[in-house]
Motif scaffolding. Structure first.
Motif, PDB file in Angstrom:
ATOM      1  N   THR B   1      15.617  23.221   6.739  1.00 11.95           N
ATOM      2  CA  THR B   1      14.556  23.238   5.732  1.00 11.95           C
ATOM      3  C   THR B   1      13.537  24.319   6.061  1.00 11.95           C
ATOM      4  O   THR B   1      13.057  24.393   7.181  1.00 11.95           O
ATOM      5  CB  THR B   1      13.830  21.881   5.683  1.00 11.95           C
ATOM      6  OG1 THR B   1      14.758  20.862   5.386  1.00 11.95           O
ATOM      7  CG2 THR B   1      12.733  21.920   4.629  1.00 11.95           C
ATOM      8  N   TYR B  35      -0.944  29.617  -5.576  1.00 13.06           N
ATOM      9  CA  TYR B  35      -1.454  28.743  -6.612  1.00 13.06           C
ATOM     10  C   TYR B  35      -2.850  28.263  -6.222  1.00 13.06           C
ATOM     11  O   TYR B  35      -3.203  28.193  -5.047  1.00 13.06           O
ATOM     12  CB  TYR B  35      -0.569  27.490  -6.775  1.00 13.06           C
ATOM     13  CG  TYR B  35       0.795  27.743  -7.352  1.00 13.06           C
ATOM     14  CD1 TYR B  35       1.837  28.200  -6.563  1.00 13.06           C
ATOM     15  CD2 TYR B  35       1.052  27.490  -8.697  1.00 13.06           C
ATOM     16  CE1 TYR B  35       3.100  28.416  -7.096  1.00 13.06           C
ATOM     17  CE2 TYR B  35       2.318  27.691  -9.247  1.00 13.06           C
ATOM     18  CZ  TYR B  35       3.320  28.161  -8.428  1.00 13.06           C
ATOM     19  OH  TYR B  35       4.573  28.351  -8.964  1.00 13.06           O
ATOM     20  N   GLN B  37      -5.265  24.813  -7.095  1.00  8.70           N
ATOM     21  CA  GLN B  37      -5.212  23.483  -7.680  1.00  8.70           C
ATOM     22  C   GLN B  37      -6.591  22.842  -7.643  1.00  8.70           C
ATOM     23  O   GLN B  37      -7.223  22.764  -6.590  1.00  8.70           O
ATOM     24  CB  GLN B  37      -4.202  22.602  -6.927  1.00  8.70           C
ATOM     25  CG  GLN B  37      -3.984  21.249  -7.555  1.00  8.70           C
ATOM     26  CD  GLN B  37      -2.900  20.452  -6.829  1.00  8.70           C
ATOM     27  OE1 GLN B  37      -2.570  20.738  -5.672  1.00  8.70           O
ATOM     28  NE2 GLN B  37      -2.325  19.464  -7.496  1.00  8.70           N
ATOM     29  N   GLY B  42      -2.667  19.960 -12.040  1.00  8.67           N
ATOM     30  CA  GLY B  42      -1.534  20.552 -11.359  1.00  8.67           C
ATOM     31  C   GLY B  42      -1.865  21.953 -10.879  1.00  8.67           C
ATOM     32  O   GLY B  42      -2.852  22.555 -11.296  1.00  8.67           O
ATOM     33  N   PRO B  43      -1.058  22.489  -9.977  1.00  9.92           N
ATOM     34  CA  PRO B  43      -1.282  23.862  -9.488  1.00  9.92           C
ATOM     35  C   PRO B  43      -1.157  24.882 -10.617  1.00  9.92           C
ATOM     36  O   PRO B  43      -0.306  24.736 -11.494  1.00  9.92           O
ATOM     37  CB  PRO B  43      -0.168  24.048  -8.458  1.00  9.92           C
ATOM     38  CG  PRO B  43       0.283  22.676  -8.095  1.00  9.92           C
ATOM     39  CD  PRO B  43       0.092  21.855  -9.318  1.00  9.92           C
ATOM     40  N   LEU B  45      -0.619  29.004 -11.271  1.00 14.19           N
ATOM     41  CA  LEU B  45      -0.158  30.216 -10.607  1.00 14.19           C
ATOM     42  C   LEU B  45      -1.218  31.313 -10.669  1.00 14.19           C
ATOM     43  O   LEU B  45      -1.769  31.612 -11.729  1.00 14.19           O
ATOM     44  CB  LEU B  45       1.129  30.714 -11.262  1.00 14.19           C
ATOM     45  CG  LEU B  45       1.743  31.978 -10.682  1.00 14.19           C
ATOM     46  CD1 LEU B  45       2.228  31.730  -9.255  1.00 14.19           C
ATOM     47  CD2 LEU B  45       2.897  32.470 -11.552  1.00 14.19           C
ATOM     48  N   LEU B  86      -8.196  24.037  -3.888  1.00 14.78           N
ATOM     49  CA  LEU B  86      -7.070  23.982  -2.966  1.00 14.78           C
ATOM     50  C   LEU B  86      -6.162  25.165  -3.273  1.00 14.78           C
ATOM     51  O   LEU B  86      -5.692  25.320  -4.396  1.00 14.78           O
ATOM     52  CB  LEU B  86      -6.309  22.670  -3.138  1.00 14.78           C
ATOM     53  CG  LEU B  86      -5.072  22.486  -2.250  1.00 14.78           C
ATOM     54  CD1 LEU B  86      -5.484  22.351  -0.781  1.00 14.78           C
ATOM     55  CD2 LEU B  86      -4.268  21.263  -2.682  1.00 14.78           C
ATOM     56  N   LEU B  88      -2.652  27.064  -2.503  1.00 11.89           N
ATOM     57  CA  LEU B  88      -1.303  26.766  -2.031  1.00 11.89           C
ATOM     58  C   LEU B  88      -0.449  28.020  -2.076  1.00 11.89           C
ATOM     59  O   LEU B  88      -0.442  28.734  -3.084  1.00 11.89           O
ATOM     60  CB  LEU B  88      -0.648  25.709  -2.919  1.00 11.89           C
ATOM     61  CG  LEU B  88      -1.276  24.317  -2.945  1.00 11.89           C
ATOM     62  CD1 LEU B  88      -0.868  23.564  -4.204  1.00 11.89           C
ATOM     63  CD2 LEU B  88      -0.857  23.528  -1.717  1.00 11.89           C
ATOM     64  N   ARG B  92       9.852  31.168  -2.653  1.00 10.57           N
ATOM     65  CA  ARG B  92      11.078  30.859  -3.387  1.00 10.57           C
ATOM     66  C   ARG B  92      12.261  31.165  -2.481  1.00 10.57           C
ATOM     67  O   ARG B  92      12.408  32.277  -1.975  1.00 10.57           O
ATOM     68  CB  ARG B  92      11.159  31.688  -4.662  1.00 10.57           C
ATOM     69  CG  ARG B  92      12.319  31.288  -5.577  1.00 10.57           C
ATOM     70  CD  ARG B  92      12.333  32.099  -6.848  1.00 10.57           C
ATOM     71  NE  ARG B  92      11.150  31.915  -7.667  1.00 10.57           N
ATOM     72  CZ  ARG B  92      10.970  30.898  -8.493  1.00 10.57           C
ATOM     73  NH1 ARG B  92      11.902  29.968  -8.617  1.00 10.57           N
ATOM     74  NH2 ARG B  92       9.877  30.807  -9.224  1.00 10.57           N
ATOM     75  N   LYS B  99      14.010  26.523  -6.455  1.00 14.59           N
ATOM     76  CA  LYS B  99      13.289  25.667  -5.530  1.00 14.59           C
ATOM     77  C   LYS B  99      12.177  26.425  -4.836  1.00 14.59           C
ATOM     78  O   LYS B  99      12.404  27.476  -4.237  1.00 14.59           O
ATOM     79  CB  LYS B  99      14.248  25.086  -4.491  1.00 14.59           C
ATOM     80  CG  LYS B  99      13.582  24.163  -3.483  1.00 14.59           C
ATOM     81  CD  LYS B  99      14.618  23.652  -2.483  1.00 14.59           C
ATOM     82  CE  LYS B  99      13.968  22.855  -1.372  1.00 14.59           C
ATOM     83  NZ  LYS B  99      14.962  22.380  -0.397  1.00 14.59           N
ATOM     84  N   LEU B 100      10.970  25.895  -4.942  1.00 12.41           N
ATOM     85  CA  LEU B 100       9.819  26.442  -4.244  1.00 12.41           C
ATOM     86  C   LEU B 100       9.497  25.576  -3.042  1.00 12.41           C
ATOM     87  O   LEU B 100       9.478  24.353  -3.134  1.00 12.41           O
ATOM     88  CB  LEU B 100       8.604  26.479  -5.158  1.00 12.41           C
ATOM     89  CG  LEU B 100       8.535  27.563  -6.231  1.00 12.41           C
ATOM     90  CD1 LEU B 100       7.245  27.431  -7.010  1.00 12.41           C
ATOM     91  CD2 LEU B 100       8.634  28.947  -5.619  1.00 12.41           C
ATOM     92  N   PHE B 102       6.475  24.733  -0.602  1.00  9.37           N
ATOM     93  CA  PHE B 102       5.027  24.873  -0.564  1.00  9.37           C
ATOM     94  C   PHE B 102       4.484  24.726   0.852  1.00  9.37           C
ATOM     95  O   PHE B 102       5.017  23.950   1.668  1.00  9.37           O
ATOM     96  CB  PHE B 102       4.355  23.809  -1.435  1.00  9.37           C
ATOM     97  CG  PHE B 102       4.348  24.132  -2.891  1.00  9.37           C
ATOM     98  CD1 PHE B 102       5.438  23.820  -3.680  1.00  9.37           C
ATOM     99  CD2 PHE B 102       3.252  24.738  -3.473  1.00  9.37           C
ATOM    100  CE1 PHE B 102       5.433  24.116  -5.051  1.00  9.37           C
ATOM    101  CE2 PHE B 102       3.232  25.029  -4.834  1.00  9.37           C
ATOM    102  CZ  PHE B 102       4.323  24.720  -5.621  1.00  9.37           C
ATOM    103  N   GLY B 103       3.405  25.450   1.129  1.00 11.04           N
ATOM    104  CA  GLY B 103       2.621  25.177   2.315  1.00 11.04           C
ATOM    105  C   GLY B 103       1.769  23.944   2.078  1.00 11.04           C
ATOM    106  O   GLY B 103       1.728  23.401   0.971  1.00 11.04           O
ATOM    107  N   GLN B 104       1.057  23.498   3.127  1.00 15.23           N
ATOM    108  CA  GLN B 104       0.274  22.269   3.006  1.00 15.23           C
ATOM    109  C   GLN B 104      -1.071  22.496   2.324  1.00 15.23           C
ATOM    110  O   GLN B 104      -1.770  21.535   1.995  1.00 15.23           O
ATOM    111  CB  GLN B 104       0.076  21.608   4.375  1.00 15.23           C
ATOM    112  CG  GLN B 104      -0.918  22.328   5.279  1.00 15.23           C
ATOM    113  CD  GLN B 104      -0.246  23.368   6.155  1.00 15.23           C
ATOM    114  OE1 GLN B 104       0.551  24.178   5.678  1.00 15.23           O
ATOM    115  NE2 GLN B 104      -0.559  23.332   7.432  1.00 15.23           N
ATOM    116  N   GLY B 105      -1.397  23.767   2.093  1.00 17.76           N
ATOM    117  CA  GLY B 105      -2.616  24.056   1.348  1.00 17.76           C
ATOM    118  C   GLY B 105      -3.820  24.357   2.229  1.00 17.76           C
ATOM    119  O   GLY B 105      -3.892  23.929   3.385  1.00 17.76           O
TER     120      GLY B 105
END
Lengths: 111, 112
Positions: B1, B35, B37, B42-43, B45, B86, B88, B92, B99-100, B102-105
């Motif tokens: 992953t 992104y 948020q 929602g986030p 772009l 936030l 993010l 890709r 599928k993206l 994401f980091g934890q922000g």
């Protein structure tokens, strides 16, 4: 032109129950992806639907399932809810290889 | 992953200061997105960077993609209270079409 719409916006369930979340994609989009965002974390990919089939899946158990309808709308189902399933569930729509547009999410609280 | 690590996770600074947020991975991505948020939403772009070394500017925000396409940075000049939110980053995957990861922000607060 409506963007991505999700329902319900908030809901509370108890452990062991089942939940269904709904998503209507942005007009013209044919692909729906679902993400789980726990408090204070980034979104985690659950799965993606295209042409009414699950195309990709993240590391989520089989309790998480989905469906895409001929009008491209989608549902996310979670069975046997656990406390750890409490999160914001985000739906994102796109053309298959295009930019993702996110809805505002469904906030699920499991007690 | 594949994983994306963002730093810092929290940042609180005064209006007018500059800041940089980092997004790092050991994996190569075909593109990287940033992104923003807001609470209860929602986030949204902000930008997509595709080419290694690419730099994009959005008003006071500057985004850079690392030469090896494994990392990215977001620099904000003269931060404003409206920049609070936030942030993010999301990469890709090369294998997956959509599928993206994401980091934890980074939760950014700009104080007046």
């Amino acid at each position: 032109d409506a963007g991505v719409t999700q329902s319900p916006t908030h809901l509370i369930k108890t452990r062991g129950q089942q939940v269904t979340l709904r998503c209507s994609p942005k007009s013209g989009h044919d692909t729906v992806s679902w993400y789980q965002q726990a408090l204070g974390q980034g979104p985690q990919f659950i799965f993606q639907y295209y042409e009414e089939e699950e195309r990709q899946r993240g590391n989520f158990p089989d309790r998480f399932s989905g469906h895409q309808f001929p009008n491209y709308s989608s549902e996310l189902n979670v069975n046997a809810l656990l406390l750890g399933d409490s999160a914001l569930y985000l739906c994102a729509s796109s053309l298959y290889t295009g930019e993702l547009f996110f809805g505002e999410g469904s906030r699920l609280t499991v007690l | 992953t594949q994983l994306l690590e963002q730093s810092p996770q929290f940042l609180s600074i005064q209006e007018g200061e500059n800041l940089t947020v980092y997004c790092n991975s050991s994996s190569v991505f075909s593109s990287l997105q940033w992104y923003r948020q807001e609470p209860g939403e929602g986030p949204v772009l902000l930008v997509t960077v595709v080419t290694g070394g690419e730099v994009k500017k959005l008003k006071r925000l500057t985004f850079q993609f690392g030469d090896a396409r494994k990392d990215s940075s977001l620099h904000i000049t003269a931060a404003q209270p409206g920049d609070t939110g936030l942030y993010l980053c999301a990469g890709r995957e090369i294998q997956g079409a959509q599928k993206l990861v994401f980091g934890q922000g980074t939760r950014l607060t700009i104080n007046p």
